[in-house]
Design an enzyme around this catalytic site. Sequence first.
Site, short mmCIF file in Angstrom:
data_model
loop_
_atom_site.label_atom_id
_atom_site.label_comp_id
_atom_site.label_asym_id
_atom_site.label_seq_id
_atom_site.Cartn_x
_atom_site.Cartn_y
_atom_site.Cartn_z
NE ARG A 33 19.20 16.37 37.00
CZ ARG A 33 20.10 16.21 35.94
NH1 ARG A 33 20.80 15.08 35.94
NH2 ARG A 33 20.30 17.09 35.15
NE ARG A 74 22.40 18.28 25.61
CZ ARG A 74 23.16 17.84 26.50
NH1 ARG A 74 24.19 17.56 26.26
NH2 ARG A 74 22.44 17.93 27.79
CE LYS A 212 20.17 21.92 36.27
NZ LYS A 212 20.06 20.97 34.70
CB THR A 270 27.51 18.22 38.63
OG1 THR A 270 26.11 18.22 38.33
CG2 THR A 270 28.13 17.56 37.24
N1 LIG Z 1 17.95 10.03 30.16
C1 LIG Z 1 19.15 9.78 29.60
N2 LIG Z 1 19.19 8.99 28.62
C2 LIG Z 1 20.41 8.84 27.97
N3 LIG Z 1 21.56 9.02 28.28
C3 LIG Z 1 21.39 10.02 29.57
C4 LIG Z 1 20.05 10.41 30.14
N4 LIG Z 1 20.35 11.16 31.20
C5 LIG Z 1 21.64 11.21 31.33
N5 LIG Z 1 22.34 10.56 30.27
C6 LIG Z 1 23.75 10.39 30.06
O1 LIG Z 1 24.39 10.97 31.32
C7 LIG Z 1 25.36 11.84 31.11
C8 LIG Z 1 25.47 12.68 32.41
O2 LIG Z 1 24.09 13.10 32.92
P1 LIG Z 1 23.62 14.63 33.10
O3 LIG Z 1 24.99 15.23 33.82
O4 LIG Z 1 22.51 14.54 33.75
O5 LIG Z 1 23.56 15.26 31.59
P2 LIG Z 1 23.96 16.45 31.03
O6 LIG Z 1 25.06 17.17 31.87
O7 LIG Z 1 24.70 16.12 29.78
O8 LIG Z 1 22.87 17.19 30.91
C9 LIG Z 1 24.94 12.77 30.02
O9 LIG Z 1 25.67 13.64 29.11
C10 LIG Z 1 24.09 11.65 28.94
O10 LIG Z 1 25.21 11.10 28.44
C1 LIG Z 2 23.18 19.27 36.93
C2 LIG Z 2 23.66 20.05 36.00
O1 LIG Z 2 22.85 20.14 34.64
P1 LIG Z 2 23.11 19.25 33.38
O2 LIG Z 2 23.36 17.92 33.88
O3 LIG Z 2 21.55 19.23 33.26
O4 LIG Z 2 23.56 20.14 32.29
C3 LIG Z 2 24.96 20.71 35.90
O5 LIG Z 2 25.39 21.50 34.87
O6 LIG Z 2 25.85 20.43 36.95
K LIG Z 3 19.14 19.34 31.76
MG LIG Z 4 23.77 21.96 33.28
#
Ligand SMILES: Nc1ncnc2c1ncn2[C@@H]1O[C@H](COP(=O)(O)OP(=O)(O)O)[C@@H](O)[C@H]1O
Ligand SMILES: C=C(OP(=O)(O)O)C(=O)O
Ligand SMILES: [K+]
Ligand SMILES: [Mg+2]
Length: 458
Positions: A33, A74, A212, A270
């Site tokens: 992903r 954000r 989602k 998550t």
């Molecule tokens: N492509 C990426 N580059 C840098 N940091 C990332 C990336 N993907 C995820 N992260 C880091 O990992 C954390 C958890 O990932 P995720 O749950 O997918 O992100 P979020 O819920 O913040 O959209 C994010 O808050 C971010 O700090």
């Molecule tokens: C997978 C999720 O979305 P994102 O990490 O992109 O916020 C979540 O909210 O659990």
């Molecule tokens: K996202």
């Molecule tokens: Mg989310």
Amino acid sequence: MRGPVKIVATVGPSSASASILAQMLSLGVDVARINTSHGSVDQWSSMLESLRRAEEAVGKRVGVAVDLEGPRVRTSNSALVKLEKGDLVTLGYMEGDIPVDSKQFFEALDEGDIVLLDDGKIALQVESVEGFQVKARVIEGGVLGPRKGVVVRGKEPDLPPLTARDRSALEFFADKGVSHVYVSFARSAEHVEKVRSIIRRLGLRHARVFAKIEGPSGVRRIGEIAEASDGVIIARGDLGMHYSLEELPEIQELIVMEARRRHKTVVLATEFLSSMIEKPVPTRSEVVDIYQAVLQTADALMLTGETAVGRYPVKSVQWMAKISSRAYRKLAASPPEKPRPTSTPYKLALGLVELAESLDAPLVVYSKTGRFAERLASFRPLKTFYVGVPSREVERVVRHLWGAEPVVVGDHPYEAGLARTYEKLRSENIIHGDETVVEAAWSSERGIYIIRVRNLEF
Ligand SMILES: Nc1ncnc2c1ncn2[C@@H]1O[C@H](COP(=O)(O)OP(=O)(O)O)[C@@H](O)[C@H]1O
Ligand SMILES: C=C(OP(=O)(O)O)C(=O)O
Ligand SMILES: [K+]
Ligand SMILES: [Mg+2]
């Protein structure tokens, strides 16, 4: 036997190297992903390059899922912000103690609202709203990282489903072999259809669209959203900010049920192993959560921070694979109920799964688009089933499905495709010459469904 449940791993700074990704793939990751909420085209390019190298090294191609940011609000802080319980802080549009990057956020805010940050780790209560200047009291403190998600409990920004960032991300990924697009904050069937039309226009022919479910409208409209999607993702991160946490288990059960009865792929996401962001071993409740998630018969479980920024991305995959294969043994002993078939293709798929199970024989099919494989997976076959596919594109799509093992054999008429699939499985000794095997394909040329059982023992 790793079990039929698939593992989705978020690629991020902790896992973007080919060697780490190769270890993760060989330990059970079926879908990579890329969360386009973060990073840039340059970073995504190098992730794809590392992933290709890892696939070559392991000899396994995985799904490639692009997770769109969507109308995500954000914080726009770049440095850490320390917040103590009781502090009075200011939130402003791109300024203040806590800068927020969306004007609509302020327009919808009222005194008394609960504002949650970073998947709910930090909570504020609004005390006054003056235009884009808001004062709020910290009710749950913590250290706020850069660019963290912001949610007002029970309120969803009424924003279009896709931002300019999403469109440019989709354009970038259009020719990169993406197999799945995850639509964040899906609030209606119309949202899903909009993304689908953009994807089609971009030429992403086989890509599946997964919605989602992240907030109240997604939960309320789960029926229409599931119908319009190829799969649904229970996004426990954002859901856990919109609802109080004790409501999450029932919401998870509801969405799994609504997806499964419509034969849709369902993914749980998550915080499965969030303690492993820091520690090499999961907590007991995390182990039980994964075990129960498998028994709830989700197609796939998603790792987010654990593999994106965690200290133990490989161990996280190892633990998820170990626990889910253990849960599989329990499932095999008491098979999960199957949804009712809703049309002839599904009745045929159900019959095939039951025939293979009653003979305790492997099921081998040929599927040009992967749709046949989706129908079979929806009935939760207990053994891995083998899907001959014409191309790597379809292989990546099928990799996401419960129990499905894709085998690339090229594009052929159905019967020839099926024969090549069987031959390939024989040559790789995945199936043995004297083994009873259930095979199926439909011959569009002759308008008939071929079911063949080889090496029957009477
Ligand atoms: N492509 C990426 N580059 C840098 N940091 C990332 C990336 N993907 C995820 N992260 C880091 O990992 C954390 C958890 O990932 P995720 O749950 O997918 O992100 P979020 O819920 O913040 O959209 C994010 O808050 C971010 O700090
Ligand atoms: C997978 C999720 O979305 P994102 O990490 O992109 O916020 C979540 O909210 O659990
Ligand atoms: K996202
Ligand atoms: Mg989310």
